[in-house]
Motif scaffolding. Structure first.
Motif, PDB file in Angstrom:
ATOM      1  N   PRO A 169       0.844  -1.204   0.000  1.00  0.00           N
ATOM      2  CA  PRO A 169       0.000   0.000   0.000  1.00  0.00           C
ATOM      3  C   PRO A 169       0.879   1.253   0.000  1.00  0.00           C
ATOM      4  O   PRO A 169       2.040   1.220   0.404  1.00  0.00           O
ATOM      5  CB  PRO A 169      -0.793  -0.121   1.308  1.00  0.00           C
ATOM      6  CG  PRO A 169      -0.819  -1.571   1.591  1.00  0.00           C
ATOM      7  CD  PRO A 169       0.488  -2.115   1.088  1.00  0.00           C
ATOM      8  N   HIS A 170       0.311   2.352  -0.437  1.00  0.00           N
ATOM      9  CA  HIS A 170       1.058   3.599  -0.548  1.00  0.00           C
ATOM     10  C   HIS A 170       1.647   3.979   0.814  1.00  0.00           C
ATOM     11  O   HIS A 170       0.982   3.856   1.843  1.00  0.00           O
ATOM     12  CB  HIS A 170       0.136   4.705  -1.060  1.00  0.00           C
ATOM     13  CG  HIS A 170       0.867   5.871  -1.619  1.00  0.00           C
ATOM     14  ND1 HIS A 170       1.396   6.851  -0.818  1.00  0.00           N
ATOM     15  CD2 HIS A 170       1.173   6.208  -2.887  1.00  0.00           C
ATOM     16  CE1 HIS A 170       1.984   7.749  -1.571  1.00  0.00           C
ATOM     17  NE2 HIS A 170       1.869   7.387  -2.836  1.00  0.00           N
ATOM     18  N   ARG A 190       2.051   6.717   2.050  1.00  0.00           N
ATOM     19  CA  ARG A 190       1.361   7.868   2.640  1.00  0.00           C
ATOM     20  C   ARG A 190       0.679   7.483   3.951  1.00  0.00           C
ATOM     21  O   ARG A 190       0.499   8.310   4.841  1.00  0.00           O
ATOM     22  CB  ARG A 190       0.340   8.401   1.624  1.00  0.00           C
ATOM     23  CG  ARG A 190      -0.463   9.561   2.094  1.00  0.00           C
ATOM     24  CD  ARG A 190      -1.587   9.915   1.120  1.00  0.00           C
ATOM     25  NE  ARG A 190      -2.634   8.903   1.170  1.00  0.00           N
ATOM     26  CZ  ARG A 190      -2.920   8.047   0.197  1.00  0.00           C
ATOM     27  NH1 ARG A 190      -2.246   8.070  -0.921  1.00  0.00           N
ATOM     28  NH2 ARG A 190      -3.871   7.162   0.323  1.00  0.00           N
ATOM     29  N   ALA A 191       0.348   6.207   4.092  1.00  0.00           N
ATOM     30  CA  ALA A 191      -0.319   5.737   5.307  1.00  0.00           C
ATOM     31  C   ALA A 191       0.566   5.902   6.542  1.00  0.00           C
ATOM     32  O   ALA A 191       0.062   5.874   7.668  1.00  0.00           O
ATOM     33  CB  ALA A 191      -0.712   4.272   5.142  1.00  0.00           C
ATOM     34  N   TRP A 207       1.419  -2.023   7.775  1.00  0.00           N
ATOM     35  CA  TRP A 207       1.872  -1.652   6.436  1.00  0.00           C
ATOM     36  C   TRP A 207       2.930  -2.631   5.931  1.00  0.00           C
ATOM     37  O   TRP A 207       2.901  -3.039   4.770  1.00  0.00           O
ATOM     38  CB  TRP A 207       2.413  -0.223   6.467  1.00  0.00           C
ATOM     39  CG  TRP A 207       2.867   0.275   5.135  1.00  0.00           C
ATOM     40  CD1 TRP A 207       2.088   0.760   4.127  1.00  0.00           C
ATOM     41  CD2 TRP A 207       4.215   0.348   4.667  1.00  0.00           C
ATOM     42  NE1 TRP A 207       2.866   1.117   3.062  1.00  0.00           N
ATOM     43  CE2 TRP A 207       4.181   0.874   3.365  1.00  0.00           C
ATOM     44  CE3 TRP A 207       5.443   0.006   5.221  1.00  0.00           C
ATOM     45  CZ2 TRP A 207       5.327   1.073   2.605  1.00  0.00           C
ATOM     46  CZ3 TRP A 207       6.577   0.202   4.468  1.00  0.00           C
ATOM     47  CH2 TRP A 207       6.515   0.738   3.173  1.00  0.00           C
ATOM     48  N   GLN A 243     -10.754   5.834  -6.725  1.00  0.00           N
ATOM     49  CA  GLN A 243      -9.817   6.772  -6.114  1.00  0.00           C
ATOM     50  C   GLN A 243     -10.560   7.863  -5.362  1.00  0.00           C
ATOM     51  O   GLN A 243     -11.503   8.453  -5.883  1.00  0.00           O
ATOM     52  CB  GLN A 243      -8.954   7.453  -7.178  1.00  0.00           C
ATOM     53  CG  GLN A 243      -7.960   6.554  -7.849  1.00  0.00           C
ATOM     54  CD  GLN A 243      -7.156   7.301  -8.891  1.00  0.00           C
ATOM     55  OE1 GLN A 243      -7.719   7.971  -9.735  1.00  0.00           O
ATOM     56  NE2 GLN A 243      -5.847   7.182  -8.811  1.00  0.00           N
ATOM     57  N   GLN A 292      -6.249  10.142  -2.778  1.00  0.00           N
ATOM     58  CA  GLN A 292      -5.550   9.108  -3.542  1.00  0.00           C
ATOM     59  C   GLN A 292      -5.210   9.615  -4.937  1.00  0.00           C
ATOM     60  O   GLN A 292      -4.128   9.335  -5.461  1.00  0.00           O
ATOM     61  CB  GLN A 292      -6.405   7.845  -3.634  1.00  0.00           C
ATOM     62  CG  GLN A 292      -6.487   7.066  -2.346  1.00  0.00           C
ATOM     63  CD  GLN A 292      -7.431   5.881  -2.447  1.00  0.00           C
ATOM     64  OE1 GLN A 292      -8.429   5.919  -3.170  1.00  0.00           O
ATOM     65  NE2 GLN A 292      -7.120   4.829  -1.714  1.00  0.00           N
ATOM     66  N   SER A 338      -2.400   7.089  -6.164  1.00  0.00           N
ATOM     67  CA  SER A 338      -2.723   5.758  -5.656  1.00  0.00           C
ATOM     68  C   SER A 338      -4.218   5.524  -5.820  1.00  0.00           C
ATOM     69  O   SER A 338      -4.943   6.379  -6.305  1.00  0.00           O
ATOM     70  CB  SER A 338      -2.315   5.621  -4.193  1.00  0.00           C
ATOM     71  OG  SER A 338      -3.071   6.507  -3.396  1.00  0.00           O
ATOM     72  N   ASP A 345      -7.647   2.272  -5.048  1.00  0.00           N
ATOM     73  CA  ASP A 345      -8.075   0.907  -4.774  1.00  0.00           C
ATOM     74  C   ASP A 345      -8.372   0.234  -6.107  1.00  0.00           C
ATOM     75  O   ASP A 345      -9.223   0.688  -6.866  1.00  0.00           O
ATOM     76  CB  ASP A 345      -9.335   0.892  -3.911  1.00  0.00           C
ATOM     77  CG  ASP A 345      -9.104   1.512  -2.544  1.00  0.00           C
ATOM     78  OD1 ASP A 345      -7.944   1.555  -2.102  1.00  0.00           O
ATOM     79  OD2 ASP A 345     -10.084   1.956  -1.923  1.00  0.00           O
ATOM     80  N   ARG A 358      -5.881  -2.552  -1.867  1.00  0.00           N
ATOM     81  CA  ARG A 358      -6.172  -1.280  -1.207  1.00  0.00           C
ATOM     82  C   ARG A 358      -4.988  -0.316  -1.279  1.00  0.00           C
ATOM     83  O   ARG A 358      -3.867  -0.673  -0.955  1.00  0.00           O
ATOM     84  CB  ARG A 358      -6.540  -1.513   0.252  1.00  0.00           C
ATOM     85  CG  ARG A 358      -7.802  -2.318   0.402  1.00  0.00           C
ATOM     86  CD  ARG A 358      -8.448  -2.148   1.759  1.00  0.00           C
ATOM     87  NE  ARG A 358      -9.575  -3.050   1.900  1.00  0.00           N
ATOM     88  CZ  ARG A 358     -10.759  -2.852   1.345  1.00  0.00           C
ATOM     89  NH1 ARG A 358     -10.962  -1.787   0.634  1.00  0.00           N
ATOM     90  NH2 ARG A 358     -11.731  -3.722   1.517  1.00  0.00           N
ATOM     91  N   ASP A 359      -5.294   0.897  -1.709  1.00  0.00           N
ATOM     92  CA  ASP A 359      -4.347   2.013  -1.736  1.00  0.00           C
ATOM     93  C   ASP A 359      -3.049   1.657  -2.459  1.00  0.00           C
ATOM     94  O   ASP A 359      -1.960   1.960  -1.993  1.00  0.00           O
ATOM     95  CB  ASP A 359      -4.074   2.506  -0.317  1.00  0.00           C
ATOM     96  CG  ASP A 359      -3.640   3.961  -0.301  1.00  0.00           C
ATOM     97  OD1 ASP A 359      -3.897   4.667  -1.291  1.00  0.00           O
ATOM     98  OD2 ASP A 359      -3.048   4.389   0.698  1.00  0.00           O
TER      99      ASP A 359
END
Length: 180
Positions: free
Chosen positions: A18-19, A21-22, A72, A110, A114, A119, A121, A135-136
């Motif tokens: 996942p990106h 950014r999380a 993550w 998106q 996102q 990024s 889904d 996801r993401d």
């Protein structure tokens, strides 16, 4: 064996998490917790207050930084020439595989945030169950296009049979379309 094509070895196309950014907000909270602990240790007079400031910062670091980081790190999406593999979890691991020949379509969803980061889904619809969701996924449009190309190029017998069944159910055997 004379009519069969040689089987092409499976190749890895992409390994995706996942990106990242999380992890932005948990990282900011970790920095704030460390700053708060440093301030508490230097500004507070009583020993128990200093220990409480350090313990509070440690609790914030574990709950609000380490848990999202572990989550993550424990999520992987593997895309190969034959299948998509979703793995989640470090302690209780879940692995889900989806053959390209079983898929019907690939959609991209998106949110505005996102879209800003590229990024989104990626939803893979099999037609049987709920869609499989990456996801993401970073560079989601590229992932969607690659999955679409891989599913279109899938040469499995299941995919060929589904395509043939779908084509014959839409057009009658005599080739004429009838109005209702």
């Amino acid at each position: 064996m004379t009519g069969e094509q040689p089987r092409v070895p499976e190749r890895v196309i992409a390994r995706v998490r996942p990106h990242a950014r999380a992890l932005a907000l948990p990282s900011l909270l970790l920095i704030a917790a460390c700053g708060g602990a440093a301030y508490g240790v230097t500004a507070l007079d009583e020993e128990w207050q200093r220990l409480a400031a350090v313990a509070g910062a440690a609790l914030v670091a574990v709950l609000l930084f380490l848990l999202p980081l572990v989550r993550w790190l424990g999520t992987h999406y593997l895309i190969t020439t034959r299948r998509v593999v979703l793995r989640t979890g470090l302690i209780a691991r879940t692995r889900q595989e989806l053959l390209h020949g079983r898929s019907y379509d690939v959609r991209l969803r998106q949110s505005p945030l996102q879209r800003l980061f590229g990024s989104g889904d990626v939803l893979i619809n099999t037609g049987l169950d709920a869609p499989v969701v990456l996801r993401d996924a970073p560079r989601a449009l590229l992932v969607q296009e690659a999955l679409g190309d891989l599913m279109e190029a899938s040469t499995s017998s299941v995919a060929a049979q589904r395509r043939q069944t779908a084509a014959t159910s839409v057009i009658p055997p005599d080739g004429r379309l009838r109005s209702r």
